[in-house]
Design a protein around this motif. Structure first.
Motif, PDB file in Angstrom:
ATOM      1  N   CYS A 149       0.820  -1.213   0.000  1.00 39.77           N
ATOM      2  CA  CYS A 149       0.000   0.000   0.000  1.00 39.77           C
ATOM      3  C   CYS A 149       0.857   1.269   0.000  1.00 39.77           C
ATOM      4  CB  CYS A 149      -0.946  -0.006   1.201  1.00 39.77           C
ATOM      5  SG  CYS A 149      -0.111  -0.090   2.799  1.00 39.77           S
ATOM      6  N   ASP A 150       2.062   1.200   0.538  1.00 35.51           N
ATOM      7  CA  ASP A 150       2.951   2.363   0.576  1.00 35.51           C
ATOM      8  C   ASP A 150       3.750   2.541  -0.712  1.00 35.51           C
ATOM      9  OD1 ASP A 150       2.150   3.000   3.175  1.00 35.51           O
ATOM     10  OD2 ASP A 150       3.644   1.614   4.030  1.00 35.51           O
ATOM     11  N   VAL A 151       3.878   1.475  -1.480  1.00 38.08           N
ATOM     12  CA  VAL A 151       4.647   1.545  -2.730  1.00 38.08           C
ATOM     13  C   VAL A 151       3.958   2.465  -3.733  1.00 38.08           C
ATOM     14  CG1 VAL A 151       5.514   0.222  -4.703  1.00 38.08           C
ATOM     15  CG2 VAL A 151       5.756  -0.685  -2.392  1.00 38.08           C
ATOM     16  N   ALA A 152       2.645   2.340  -3.865  1.00 39.31           N
ATOM     17  CA  ALA A 152       1.902   3.162  -4.826  1.00 39.31           C
ATOM     18  C   ALA A 152       2.118   4.645  -4.546  1.00 39.31           C
ATOM     19  CB  ALA A 152       0.418   2.821  -4.780  1.00 39.31           C
ATOM     20  N   THR A 153       2.030   5.032  -3.289  1.00 39.02           N
ATOM     21  CA  THR A 153       2.259   6.424  -2.915  1.00 39.02           C
ATOM     22  C   THR A 153       3.698   6.835  -3.198  1.00 39.02           C
ATOM     23  OG1 THR A 153       0.637   6.158  -1.148  1.00 39.02           O
ATOM     24  CG2 THR A 153       2.079   8.066  -1.007  1.00 39.02           C
ATOM     25  N   GLY A 154       4.628   5.946  -2.882  1.00 36.92           N
ATOM     26  CA  GLY A 154       6.046   6.241  -3.053  1.00 36.92           C
ATOM     27  C   GLY A 154       6.461   6.475  -4.496  1.00 36.92           C
ATOM     28  N   ILE A 155       5.789   5.804  -5.431  1.00 38.58           N
ATOM     29  CA  ILE A 155       6.159   5.968  -6.846  1.00 38.58           C
ATOM     30  C   ILE A 155       5.179   6.856  -7.601  1.00 38.58           C
ATOM     31  CG2 ILE A 155       7.426   3.790  -6.939  1.00 38.58           C
ATOM     32  CD1 ILE A 155       5.029   2.586  -8.488  1.00 38.58           C
ATOM     33  N   LYS A 203       1.983   6.268  -8.398  1.00 37.70           N
ATOM     34  CA  LYS A 203       1.150   5.503  -9.338  1.00 37.70           C
ATOM     35  C   LYS A 203      -0.048   4.931  -8.593  1.00 37.70           C
ATOM     36  CE  LYS A 203       4.334   5.682 -12.666  1.00 37.70           C
ATOM     37  NZ  LYS A 203       4.175   6.382 -13.890  1.00 37.70           N
ATOM     38  N   THR A 204      -0.981   4.378  -9.322  1.00 39.31           N
ATOM     39  CA  THR A 204      -2.135   3.726  -8.693  1.00 39.31           C
ATOM     40  C   THR A 204      -1.692   2.421  -8.041  1.00 39.31           C
ATOM     41  OG1 THR A 204      -2.732   2.434 -10.638  1.00 39.31           O
ATOM     42  CG2 THR A 204      -3.690   4.662 -10.466  1.00 39.31           C
ATOM     43  N   ALA A 205      -2.543   1.919  -7.142  1.00 41.25           N
ATOM     44  CA  ALA A 205      -2.240   0.650  -6.474  1.00 41.25           C
ATOM     45  C   ALA A 205      -2.131  -0.491  -7.484  1.00 41.25           C
ATOM     46  CB  ALA A 205      -3.312   0.343  -5.430  1.00 41.25           C
ATOM     47  N   ALA A 206      -2.973  -0.466  -8.505  1.00 49.92           N
ATOM     48  CA  ALA A 206      -2.928  -1.525  -9.528  1.00 49.92           C
ATOM     49  C   ALA A 206      -1.605  -1.491 -10.294  1.00 49.92           C
ATOM     50  CB  ALA A 206      -4.100  -1.372 -10.488  1.00 49.92           C
TER      51      ALA A 206
END
Length: 122
Positions: free
Chosen positions: A67-73, A75-78
């Motif tokens: 869940c934190d990766v999407a915010t970090g990059i 991009k969307t969660a998908a």
């Protein structure tokens, strides 16, 4: 190396020609091909800037929730999930599911493999 002897058919002549072939496949060629294929797949996975960012995040933390990766990059969660799957498929990251969340960790040994392959040392 293969050695082949050919005798000339001339009567009374004792002439033997020995041919040595070093162009054939070596015993280690298959192993080298597999290693090159594995490296190429890792390079392909790292050819996307978002995946490089993910690897940077993971290498600077023990583990990161998906869940934190999407915010970090950014991009969307998908999209983040897709990138993480590609990194996992080539063995650059591992995943551990806890409840509804998946936590990812980098596999530093795989990055060491890339570094060793690019090293000029023999």
């Amino acid at each position: 190396m293969t050695t082949t002897s050919v005798t000339t058919p001339a009567p009374g002549a004792d002439s033997t020609l020995t041919l040595r072939s070093t162009c054939g496949p070596s015993a280690t060629a298959a192993g080298a091909d597999d290693a090159a294929e594995s490296l190429a797949m890792m390079f392909k996975a790292l050819a996307e800037p978002a995946r490089v960012k993910i690897m940077s995040m993971l290498l600077n933390a023990e583990e990161i929730c998906a869940c934190d990766v999407a915010t970090g990059i950014g991009k969307t969660a998908a999209t983040a999930s897709h990138h993480l799957k590609l990194l996992r498929d080539v063995g650059l990251v591992t995943a551990d599911k806890r409840g509804t969340w998946i936590y990812y960790r980098a596999v530093p040994e795989r990055l060491t493999t890339i570094g060793n392959a690019l090293s000029l040392r023999n």
